[in-house]
Write a protein that holds these residues in place. Sequence first.
Motif: not given
Length: 688
Positions: A138, A141, A153-155, A165, A169-170, A172
């Motif tokens: 996080e 991000i 932005w994400c993972y 999660e 993030a924007d 999933t």
Amino acid sequence: MEALCVDGKFFRAGGSRIAVRAVTYGPFPGGWPEDFSTDFQGIAAAGFNALRLYEMPTRNLLDAALAHGLRVMGGLKWPQAVDFLKDERILASAKVSLAEALRPLEDHPALAAVFVANEVPADLVRWMGPVKVRKALESVITLGKELRPGLLWCYGNYPSTEYLEPENADFTAFNVYLEDEGAFRKYLRRLHHIAGDRPVMISEFGLDSRRNGLERQAETLAWGIRAMREEGTAGLTIYAWSDRWWNAGLEVKDWDFGLVDRDGRPKPALPAVAKAFAVKPPITPDAKISVIVCTRNGRPRIGACLKALEKQSLSAHEVIVVDDGSSDGTAGLVEKQFPGAILIRLEPSGLSAARNAGAEAATGEFVAFTDDDCEPDRDWLAGLATAFAKGWDGVGGPNLPPPPKDAVEAVVAAAPGAPSHVMLDDEEAEHLPGCNIAVRRTAYFDIGGFDPQFKTAGDDVDFCWRLRDKGYRLGFAPTAFVWHHRRPALRGYLRQQIGYGKAEALLIAKHPRRFTSNGDAKWEGFVYSGGPVRAVEGSIIYYGQMGLAGYQGVVDRMQPLRPLDTRFDNLLSRTQLDLVSNLQPRIRAWFRCRGWWRPAKSHDDSSGLGPGIEFSLWSANGASREDFLEDLLAQGWQPGESSGTWDVEKSGTRILLAAERGDGGGRSVLARVWGTVPSALGQFRKRN
């Protein structure tokens, strides 16, 4: 090229909703090709509109992608397969790399999103601590959003760390490899719940043609694309464009996941993918759905609701507005601006009575309810109709707070107590909120409709319980959502919670067996509160014995709340959120049962044994964590519990192992020991 944005459970570019169709590209042995034109032309011709990279793109790559109409999702490359929390320089270096990579790209229109990491290994997450790892991701991000707020932005997550999660993030993004279509579809339905309010994107899906054959690869990708479309994912990513692959400092020669072979020749999978993309979306089942909107003094908000209903991709059979004794001219506005709606005027009677009046006037096979402060998504009715076609007696979907316009709206959106659905599994619901619920007309009247004693709230809970008691089944439609405007002021929010508490007092009197002695509802299912499912302090996580479960998730009974919108995340907003979050359960409990709420004791997810002794075992020949565990089991060590934080135990000693992965063939296995260090581990180190 317009920027890619989040639109509820989907993506949008400009004024149009867009389904992201991506393919992974690189990294290749020898680096990027000198000319991207041939590849990008073939990628675009197959129907793809995006690329997913595992490193940040060059400007030349972005220029070429833009010329072929391709958006690019970059990937931040840094050592993610080591204990990156032990040495703070690793994460700091990653953040510096991100800033340096973004600087020369400026505001290039082809760059749409950035993955800050991809598949942090599950054993290392357990080693470092899930909450600490999540917060580290996080933090990357957060930096990215500060540097480039216009990007998404994400993972890149995967089933072995469902609980990881990032809350900020924007969307999933999950890498999922399942070779059975039924199992794949079931997991897609699960991902909608893990994502909460966010869009779901499959960030990797593919099949190795070397082991499974060219034809099976083509067939699998075709049904995968069809499944992802039909199950409502916002985007999908085929892995990979080419069989040529570079990983961990070596060329990978025993995998063939590409749509083209190592010489660039198309495999049968390429035309299969193009054909699957070209198939038109499934036709929405024909369904006569009567929509009922009840209102009292809703003049400032009902117009937006009715305009949204006029724009439905599946037209309502009829729209019925029940004016429950308004004194602000609501009825006149509806008559003047929405002559197509059926207007029913009542003396003030309460929400349940108003809903019953609307249902009595309805002529459709199904009756759907929403509130005057909701704006249904354009595909709301289509999603409900598709769910009814599966045989459910009642269906509903999420209710999402729209992006907040100010700090107070952001605080209320993140506060507890919002209407929530309760799921028995990933498809069947125990409860659906009244702002987004539809039911077969026959079932509605079979149970006698809504109970008029519920004037403002609680009616939907009682309604769902009585439906299920009669044997009717409720299904969940994850993409059939409504935008639900929360209370615009903190005082209004707290008044609403008082009303909920009073309604729960009526529910306790009517359904005493469904409540504890403290007045808490005894839900059978999992309560979803809108935020992504993630590990928080006190979470119980199912790792499987020795951390080897392929699907590892949080086993708590309630989903974490929505995060505070990052645009309004400051000290004042945090203080206000803490205040109302503490007041809300206490106020609600007092008006529910004249008792004070007491927080439940949280589960301690630590070992309870202190920090332990830590050391590493280097294996030049690449002995894995599993190899060490196998040897320990052979010597009489026993596996720990599936939710425990150690792998094996013997005679009061417990051991946790994790493997660090780097370039080349060697491997370092980390060991944490509580108790006496077994001589066996030292022998392993000498032998390897």
